[in-house]
Design an enzyme around this catalytic site. Structure first.
Site, PDB file in Angstrom:
ATOM      1  N   GLU A  63       0.823  -1.214   0.000  1.00  0.00           N
ATOM      2  CA  GLU A  63       0.000   0.000   0.000  1.00  0.00           C
ATOM      3  C   GLU A  63       0.857   1.265   0.000  1.00  0.00           C
ATOM      4  OE1 GLU A  63      -0.535  -2.680   1.769  1.00  0.00           O
ATOM      5  OE2 GLU A  63      -2.542  -3.336   1.218  1.00  0.00           O
ATOM      6  N   HIS A 101     -11.543  -5.845   8.871  1.00  0.00           N
ATOM      7  CA  HIS A 101     -12.263  -5.693   7.601  1.00  0.00           C
ATOM      8  C   HIS A 101     -13.562  -4.929   7.830  1.00  0.00           C
ATOM      9  CE1 HIS A 101      -9.601  -8.992   6.397  1.00  0.00           C
ATOM     10  NE2 HIS A 101      -9.870  -8.682   5.145  1.00  0.00           N
TER      11      HIS A 101
END
Ligand SMILES: Cc1ncc(C[n+]2csc(CCOP(=O)(O)OP(=O)(O)O)c2C)c(N)n1
Length: 681
Positions: free
Chosen positions: A421, A488
């Protein structure tokens, strides 16, 4: 058989343990006398500037200084090997890059002195700035993140077929950062023309190389990335210049990355005040004999290319230039803060002009389809827009939002990324320097932690720091309700709403999602776009088929009412509607839509209208956006309030996995009671 340079260097690598005792052997190859003298002049200049700085430091006129004395051949040789429009990403000891690129000295000195006419208007220290005019991008303080920016620039070169390279510096200490690994890996996988130039000067502050890494040479790491690597004597300007000239020209022909390790030594302290007590004197003495400037000067004198008189003349001309520039800086008054200007420079200027749909044609679209629609139309609108993310190409992304995009727009613009990322956010910023726009899909908003530094320190601060922009949209599939557990499910927008320079958008409806997304791509500032996963397939509405934009920073009353104001966003809007309907309370619902900057006018209007305010969000309570809004309402609208401002938010725990626990975490179960309490107060 003709052996390529890197092959030769790789073959001799076992013998190439370059140390202080390895003699410098200058090989001019085909260089003209003129080039040799240009390199000499370029080598002398940063040395003389530094000598001046050290005097000024002793006089107390300069506060801090990171010396590159003894390492100048690397910055000077490598920058000289590039074309003037090839971007260089510098560190704290790379004065030679700036002098080779002929950045005006007075501006440079004013930069160091925090004067208004410096490159960062006094906002940044030393070399922490960039100047696109000179094709230089300096570091933020953090070691490592600038490497991935070079990936982005190199990607732009590759996409445009420009035949150019980017070059990024690192110290050997900086190679221990994860950013080093990510940047090299991305460059390798994408065959990007980046020169990763490691100046191995023996120490990272006080840490020696054996405490920094275990391989024999940093260049050996190239093997792990499937990348060419070479080792050079960093104190030999001709070796640096000749080798990099050849490497760069090969890379322009055939884009690929190269890891270059230059062996050298840090002759002074990490910064001047810290000294070199921990460095063995014998090492310093031995490396002093390998001084890049003294040796090169001796070589040129010996070859009859330079004379003592010429050397003296070059030094006196340069000293005159340096002194004149210093006098300009010294006579410049100290900076006077202007708060309006400070605030005004946080964001790149952008004058929003709404685009209305060109026809009345509408189609029922789910929230997720509206995002797909917006993304496709953005790609058609902006030909220099690139999408990056994990599994977004053939696979279409884990939510299938970009299904079919790679077929439509090609693999150049729709890019699967390695799982890194930080490097991808960095590459997105690098693309921006070359006039590209970038969208990165975080696979889940939770994983933004791995790109956090690039977002809050690089993207967010760059316009304020030195006036360039980060034309980047980061899409953040967020939120819970699916029993997906702590990593999540988060709605982590408050990590970013605290960071000036970012824009944070959180649409609640398909109409808003498309219009705000298209506006985000028009906006030259970095936008974090929080899309709630729970809304993807649960809300549908008829939205325009055509391209249209909605203004970022404008809230929307989604339900007028009189008894109280519910201020919310994202999934909260739907919870609020549901509770208001169930309870039969005539509350006004204000959908913020944008969380940074906040629409204080809209907040003010609704609170003045109802006299009661409650803020609802899925994110945890403490430090959540609700606290900020409550504080602002209390401070500015106190006399309009008939009740205390209330907040209802996620429980102050991580988001739990088991559905009953998650339901207990989410605020909706507590909202009706608090709303009743507010109305009945
Ligand atoms: C992420 C990060 N951690 C720590 C520091 C503090 N720091 C600044 S320079 C430095 C040493 C760097 O060593 P190296 O990369 O070898 O470069 P050199 O200073 O030797 O040129 C450290 C630890 C930093 N700037 N960034």
């Amino acid at each position: 058989m003709i052996l390529s340079l890197d092959l030769i260097l790789n073959l001799i690598k076992p013998m190439s343990a370059i140390t202080a005792s390895t003699p410098i052997v200058f090989r001019r190859e085909k260089l003209s006398d003129e080039t040799l003298l240009t390199l000499y002049r370029r080598l002398v200049k940063p040395r003389l500037i530094e000598e001046k700085m050290l005097i000024l430091l002793r006089q107390g006129k300069v506060s801090k200084w990171f010396s590159g004395i003894g390492q100048e051949a690397i910055a000077v040789g490598a920058t000289s090997a590039l074309l003037p429009d090839e971007m260089v990403f510098t560190l704290h000891r790379n004065l030679g890059v700036f002098t080779v690129r002929e950045t005006p000295l007075a501006t440079l000195f004013s930069q160091w002195q925090g004067k208004k006419s410096g490159f960062s208007k006094g906002r940044e220290r030393s070399f922490h700035f960039g100047t696109l005019e000179h094709h230089i991008v300096g570091m933020i303080s953090h070691l490592g993140p600038q490497l991935a920016l070079a990936d982005g620039v190199a990607l732009a070169h590759k996409l445009a077929g420009e035949g150019r390279v980017a070059m990024a510096f690192s110290g050997e200490g900086g190679t221990s950062e994860g950013d080093f690994h990510e940047a090299l890996n991305v460059a390798a996988v994408w065959d990007l023309p980046v020169i990763f130039l490691v100046e191995n000067n023996g120490y990272g502050l006080s840490t020696t190389t054996d405490e920094q890494y275990r391989c024999e040479n940093i260049a050996d790491k190239g093997i792990g990335y499937g990348m060419r690597s070479v080792i050079l004597d960093g104190n030999n300007i001709l070796e640096v210049y000749n080798s990099l000239s050849k490497i760069a020209s090969e890379m322009r022909e055939r884009p690929h990355p190269v890891l270059v390790e230059c062996k050298t030594f840090r002759m002074r302290g990490h910064e001047e005040a810290s000294g070199v007590k921990y460095v063995p004197k014998e090492l310093l003495d031995a490396w002093a004999l390998k001084d890049p400037l003294d040796n090169y000067e001796r070589y040129l004198l010996g070859e009859g290319i330079l004379t003592e008189d010429m050397a003296a003349q070059i030094r006196s001309d340069l000293k005159a230039e340096i002194n004149a520039a210093w006098n300009i800086t010294d006579s410049e008054p100290d900076i006077e803060p202007d708060t309006e200007e400070e605030l005004g420079d946080v964001y790149a200027p952008f004058y929003f002009s709404p685009t209305l749909p060109i026809s009345d044609k509408k189609t029922d679209k789910r929230y997720i389809d509206a995002i797909t629609d917006g993304l496709r139309q953005a790609m058609l609108e902006h030909e220099k827009l690139v999408f990056m993310g994990q599994d977004i190409a053939e696979y279409g992304g884990v939510f299938k939002i970009m299904q079919g995009f790679v077929e439509e727009f090609g693999k150049g613009r729709v890019r699967n990324t390695p799982i890194c990322e930080s490097a991808i956010v960095g590459a997105a910023l690098g693309l921006s320097f070359k006039g590209y726009k970038a969208m990165m899909e975080m696979q889940f908003a939770d994983f933004v932690t791995c790109g956090f530094n690039q977002i809050v320190n690089n993207l967010a601060k760059i316009h304020y720091r030195w006036g360039t922009n980060a034309d980047v949209v980061i899409r953040m599939p967020c939120g819970g309700g699916m029993g997906a557990g702590p990593f999540h499910s988060q709605t982590n927008e408050a990590w970013f709403t605290h960071t000036p320079g970012l824009k944070v958008v959180a649409p609640s409806s398909p109409y808003d999602a498309k219009g705000l997304l298209l506006a985000a791509f028009e906006d030259p500032n970095p936008v974090l776009f929080f899309e709630h996963k729970g809304l993807y397939r649960s809300v549908t509405e008829a939205i325009p088929d055509d391209y249209y934009t909605l203004e970022i920073g404008k809230a929307n009353v989604v339900r007028p009412g009189s008894e109280a104001s519910i201020i919310t966003y994202g999934m909260g809007v739907h919870w609020a509607k549901q509770v208001v309907d169930n309870e039969g309370i005539d509350a006004e619902i204000l959908d913020l839509r944008t969380l940074l900057p906040l629409d204080y006018d809209a907040i003010s209007q609704t609170v003045k209208k109802t006299g009661r305010a409650i803020i609802l969000h899925e994110d945890t309570l403490v430090g959540g956006l609700g606290g900020e809004i409550a504080a602002w309402v209390s401070e500015h609208l106190f006399e309009h309030l008939d009740a205390p401002v209330m907040r209802v938010a996620g429980l102050d725990t991580p988001v739990p996995f088991a559905i009953p626990l998650e339901q207990n975490y989410q605020p909706v179960g507590r909202f009706a009671e608090r709303l009743r309490a507010l109305v009945g107060y």
